[in-house]
Motif scaffolding. Structure first.
Motif, PDB file in Angstrom:
ATOM      1  N   THR A   1       0.825  -1.212   0.000  1.00 50.91           N
ATOM      2  CA  THR A   1       0.000   0.000   0.000  1.00 50.91           C
ATOM      3  C   THR A   1       0.859   1.262   0.000  1.00 50.91           C
ATOM      4  O   THR A   1       0.378   2.335  -0.373  1.00 50.91           O
ATOM      5  CB  THR A   1      -0.931   0.014   1.220  1.00 50.91           C
ATOM      6  OG1 THR A   1      -0.166   0.166   2.421  1.00 50.91           O
ATOM      7  CG2 THR A   1      -1.740  -1.266   1.294  1.00 50.91           C
TER       8      THR A   1
ATOM      9  N   PRO B   1       0.041   3.708  -3.247  1.00 50.07           N
ATOM     10  CA  PRO B   1      -0.946   4.355  -2.365  1.00 50.07           C
ATOM     11  C   PRO B   1      -2.165   4.875  -3.113  1.00 50.07           C
ATOM     12  O   PRO B   1      -3.272   4.920  -2.556  1.00 50.07           O
ATOM     13  CB  PRO B   1      -0.161   5.503  -1.724  1.00 50.07           C
ATOM     14  CG  PRO B   1       0.921   5.809  -2.718  1.00 50.07           C
ATOM     15  CD  PRO B   1       1.292   4.477  -3.293  1.00 50.07           C
ATOM     16  N   ASP B   2      -1.995   5.236  -4.380  1.00 52.22           N
ATOM     17  CA  ASP B   2      -3.127   5.733  -5.159  1.00 52.22           C
ATOM     18  C   ASP B   2      -4.106   4.603  -5.457  1.00 52.22           C
ATOM     19  O   ASP B   2      -5.328   4.764  -5.308  1.00 52.22           O
ATOM     20  CB  ASP B   2      -2.647   6.407  -6.451  1.00 52.22           C
ATOM     21  CG  ASP B   2      -1.623   5.589  -7.226  1.00 52.22           C
ATOM     22  OD1 ASP B   2      -1.052   4.621  -6.673  1.00 52.22           O
ATOM     23  OD2 ASP B   2      -1.364   5.927  -8.405  1.00 52.22           O
TER      24      ASP B   2
ATOM     25  N   TRP C   1      -4.399   1.872  -3.697  1.00 54.24           N
ATOM     26  CA  TRP C   1      -4.954   1.470  -2.401  1.00 54.24           C
ATOM     27  C   TRP C   1      -6.070   2.420  -1.970  1.00 54.24           C
ATOM     28  O   TRP C   1      -7.104   1.987  -1.459  1.00 54.24           O
ATOM     29  CB  TRP C   1      -3.849   1.433  -1.355  1.00 54.24           C
ATOM     30  CG  TRP C   1      -4.281   1.002   0.015  1.00 54.24           C
ATOM     31  CD1 TRP C   1      -4.254   1.750   1.149  1.00 54.24           C
ATOM     32  CD2 TRP C   1      -4.778  -0.291   0.416  1.00 54.24           C
ATOM     33  NE1 TRP C   1      -4.694   1.017   2.231  1.00 54.24           N
ATOM     34  CE2 TRP C   1      -5.020  -0.239   1.804  1.00 54.24           C
ATOM     35  CE3 TRP C   1      -5.029  -1.469  -0.267  1.00 54.24           C
ATOM     36  CZ2 TRP C   1      -5.520  -1.325   2.526  1.00 54.24           C
ATOM     37  CZ3 TRP C   1      -5.528  -2.559   0.446  1.00 54.24           C
ATOM     38  CH2 TRP C   1      -5.770  -2.483   1.813  1.00 54.24           C
ATOM     39  N   GLN C   2      -5.890   3.713  -2.214  1.00 59.76           N
ATOM     40  CA  GLN C   2      -6.920   4.680  -1.844  1.00 59.76           C
ATOM     41  C   GLN C   2      -8.203   4.436  -2.634  1.00 59.76           C
ATOM     42  O   GLN C   2      -9.311   4.554  -2.085  1.00 59.76           O
ATOM     43  CB  GLN C   2      -6.429   6.109  -2.090  1.00 59.76           C
ATOM     44  CG  GLN C   2      -7.394   7.182  -1.596  1.00 59.76           C
ATOM     45  CD  GLN C   2      -7.643   7.102  -0.107  1.00 59.76           C
ATOM     46  OE1 GLN C   2      -6.700   7.140   0.683  1.00 59.76           O
ATOM     47  NE2 GLN C   2      -8.901   6.964   0.299  1.00 59.76           N
ATOM     48  N   GLU C   3      -8.061   4.070  -3.886  1.00 60.63           N
ATOM     49  CA  GLU C   3      -9.251   3.772  -4.682  1.00 60.63           C
ATOM     50  C   GLU C   3      -9.994   2.560  -4.130  1.00 60.63           C
ATOM     51  O   GLU C   3     -11.221   2.502  -4.165  1.00 60.63           O
ATOM     52  CB  GLU C   3      -8.861   3.558  -6.153  1.00 60.63           C
ATOM     53  CG  GLU C   3      -8.402   4.848  -6.833  1.00 60.63           C
ATOM     54  CD  GLU C   3      -8.073   4.645  -8.301  1.00 60.63           C
ATOM     55  OE1 GLU C   3      -8.755   3.830  -8.950  1.00 60.63           O
ATOM     56  OE2 GLU C   3      -7.133   5.303  -8.790  1.00 60.63           O
TER      57      GLU C   3
ATOM     58  N   LEU D   1      -9.918   1.690  -0.852  1.00 62.19           N
ATOM     59  CA  LEU D   1     -10.511   2.162   0.400  1.00 62.19           C
ATOM     60  C   LEU D   1     -11.778   2.966   0.147  1.00 62.19           C
ATOM     61  O   LEU D   1     -12.726   2.917   0.943  1.00 62.19           O
ATOM     62  CB  LEU D   1      -9.504   3.015   1.175  1.00 62.19           C
ATOM     63  CG  LEU D   1      -8.245   2.317   1.683  1.00 62.19           C
ATOM     64  CD1 LEU D   1      -7.345   3.310   2.397  1.00 62.19           C
ATOM     65  CD2 LEU D   1      -8.604   1.158   2.600  1.00 62.19           C
ATOM     66  N   ASN D   2     -11.804   3.690  -0.960  1.00 66.88           N
ATOM     67  CA  ASN D   2     -12.966   4.524  -1.277  1.00 66.88           C
ATOM     68  C   ASN D   2     -14.236   3.698  -1.478  1.00 66.88           C
ATOM     69  O   ASN D   2     -15.342   4.234  -1.365  1.00 66.88           O
ATOM     70  CB  ASN D   2     -12.705   5.352  -2.536  1.00 66.88           C
ATOM     71  CG  ASN D   2     -11.662   6.434  -2.313  1.00 66.88           C
ATOM     72  OD1 ASN D   2     -11.324   6.772  -1.184  1.00 66.88           O
ATOM     73  ND2 ASN D   2     -11.134   6.980  -3.406  1.00 66.88           N
TER      74      ASN D   2
ATOM     75  N   GLY E   1     -14.156   3.144   4.859  1.00 66.05           N
ATOM     76  CA  GLY E   1     -12.837   3.536   4.375  1.00 66.05           C
ATOM     77  C   GLY E   1     -11.706   2.884   5.139  1.00 66.05           C
ATOM     78  O   GLY E   1     -11.668   1.661   5.315  1.00 66.05           O
ATOM     79  N   THR E   2     -10.763   3.695   5.621  1.00 70.62           N
ATOM     80  CA  THR E   2      -9.576   3.196   6.301  1.00 70.62           C
ATOM     81  C   THR E   2      -9.920   2.333   7.508  1.00 70.62           C
ATOM     82  O   THR E   2      -9.176   1.413   7.856  1.00 70.62           O
ATOM     83  CB  THR E   2      -8.685   4.369   6.735  1.00 70.62           C
ATOM     84  OG1 THR E   2      -8.367   5.159   5.579  1.00 70.62           O
ATOM     85  CG2 THR E   2      -7.388   3.881   7.353  1.00 70.62           C
TER      86      THR E   2
ATOM     87  N   ALA F   1      -9.754  -1.280   6.569  1.00 69.26           N
ATOM     88  CA  ALA F   1      -8.600  -1.628   5.743  1.00 69.26           C
ATOM     89  C   ALA F   1      -7.904  -2.876   6.264  1.00 69.26           C
ATOM     90  O   ALA F   1      -6.718  -2.878   6.581  1.00 69.26           O
ATOM     91  CB  ALA F   1      -7.626  -0.462   5.690  1.00 69.26           C
TER      92      ALA F   1
ATOM     93  N   TRP G   1      -7.680  -3.793  -7.129  1.00 68.70           N
ATOM     94  CA  TRP G   1      -6.483  -3.411  -6.373  1.00 68.70           C
ATOM     95  C   TRP G   1      -5.366  -4.433  -6.588  1.00 68.70           C
ATOM     96  O   TRP G   1      -4.245  -4.076  -6.950  1.00 68.70           O
ATOM     97  CB  TRP G   1      -6.821  -3.274  -4.893  1.00 68.70           C
ATOM     98  CG  TRP G   1      -5.692  -3.583  -3.943  1.00 68.70           C
ATOM     99  CD1 TRP G   1      -5.594  -4.647  -3.100  1.00 68.70           C
ATOM    100  CD2 TRP G   1      -4.484  -2.813  -3.749  1.00 68.70           C
ATOM    101  NE1 TRP G   1      -4.411  -4.608  -2.396  1.00 68.70           N
ATOM    102  CE2 TRP G   1      -3.708  -3.488  -2.776  1.00 68.70           C
ATOM    103  CE3 TRP G   1      -3.981  -1.645  -4.312  1.00 68.70           C
ATOM    104  CZ2 TRP G   1      -2.462  -3.023  -2.343  1.00 68.70           C
ATOM    105  CZ3 TRP G   1      -2.729  -1.179  -3.878  1.00 68.70           C
ATOM    106  CH2 TRP G   1      -1.994  -1.869  -2.914  1.00 68.70           C
TER     107      TRP G   1
END
Length: 314
Positions: free
Chosen positions: A153, A157-158, A160-162, A164-165, A170-171, A174, A201
């Motif tokens: 992650t 990170p980009d 991974w953020q998608e 989480l969204n 969210g987080t 995770a 992912w």
């Protein structure tokens, strides 16, 4: 550079009943009188593709492929009940017996390498050789690396953020257990949404160079449903393995010729998995696939895997 052998169709395929609940899809390709080799797919929950037949010379090999319990063309689709590592190993033996094969080579990548190793350690007398790619040792640290906010992650990170969204909290969700609870919950629409996000992912992380066609081919609704749910199911159960089971039992397979191919920049299953396995199997051959990530279709990895199948022909 080695390329895939031409596309081929099975000369035999069937559903094999392995218990009162599960039927697994099995196919044979190539030469019925050739050297037997078993292809074990990844995931868990990935299923086999037509390209998986193409790592092997169809004139020399009797190529056996199967979809593991609940995925691909096996039935019932998506079933997680009675679905664990020991039972998958038993299924492999049932396939071997059904096909009247005494011994065979075993070829597996990612989770397929895990299952190949456990099978070989359980039935070493049945395995003539191992060709393994993208080693996954099935330890908690290997799961956490990619799916619970571990090192992967930080590299993507980009992506991974998608992922989480798509989680309701969210987080705060995770981790594998939270995703598993959603994907096996009553809200089927949310379960599929999270399964697709999980799969996207993971598959986006598989290649060194972004490959959208590769992502799209592996993350349709059916494929994502089994890939994500099966993976989470196995991961929350520590892959149904005892502590450090694979490395601790390498003495059982020390005399089996083993070739390990691993991408230098594999983000899904880091290279130390392969390095540790090689240290535990000092007679094995470790091939570092440079300029490669996790996927078997990447040019260098494909080249090395096909070279290994050529070298294994007697």
């Amino acid at each position: 550079m080695n390329e895939f052998y031409p596309e081929i169709e099975p000369y035999n395929h069937f559903l094999l009943s392995v218990d009162q609940q599960h039927e697994i899809y099995v196919e044979e390709c190539g030469n019925p009188n050739g050297q037997a080799i078993l292809f074990i797919h990844g995931g868990p929950g990935g299923g086999c593709s037509t390209n998986d037949r193409r790592f092997f010379d169809p004139e020399k090999y009797r190529i056996v492929l199967f979809d593991q319990r609940g995925c691909g063309r096996s039935l019932p689709h998506g079933c997680l009940e009675n679905n664990e590592t020991k039972l998958l190993v038993e299924d492999i033996e049932k396939i071997r017996t059904k096909l009247n094969i005494d011994t065979w080579h075993v070829f597996g990548g990612s989770w397929g390498s895990t299952l190949s190793l456990v099978y070989a350690q359980t039935h070493p007398s049945r395995v003539e050789g191992l060709i393994l790619r993208g080693i996954f040792l099935g330890r908690p640290e290997d799961t956490n690396w990619a799916f619970s906010g571990g090192g992967a992650t930080r590299i993507f990170p980009d992506f991974w953020q998608e992922y989480l969204n798509e989680l309701p909290e969210g987080t705060g969700q995770a981790n594998v257990k939270a995703a598993y609870d959603i994907m096996t919950g009553d809200d089927k629409a949310l379960a599929l949404k999270v399964a697709k996000a999980w799969s996207i992912w993971e598959i986006r992380c598989c290649t060194l160079i972004p490959n959208q066609d590769f992502v799209d081919a592996a993350t349709g609704d059916e494929a994502a449903w089994t890939l994500a749910r099966h993976e989470a199911h196995f991961m929350i159960n520590d892959c149904f393995l005892s502590d450090n089971q694979i490395l601790a039992n390498c003495d059982k397979i020390k005399d089996i010729p083993t070739t390990i191919v691993h991408g230098r920049y594999d983000i899904v299953c880091p290279f130390d998995n392969a390095f540790l396995l090689h240290k535990a199997l000092p007679n094995s051959k470790l091939i570092v696939s440079e300029a490669s990530g996790h996927a078997s279709i990447e040019p260098n990895t494909k080249h090395h895997l096909i070279a290994a199948t050529k070298a294994a022909i007697k």
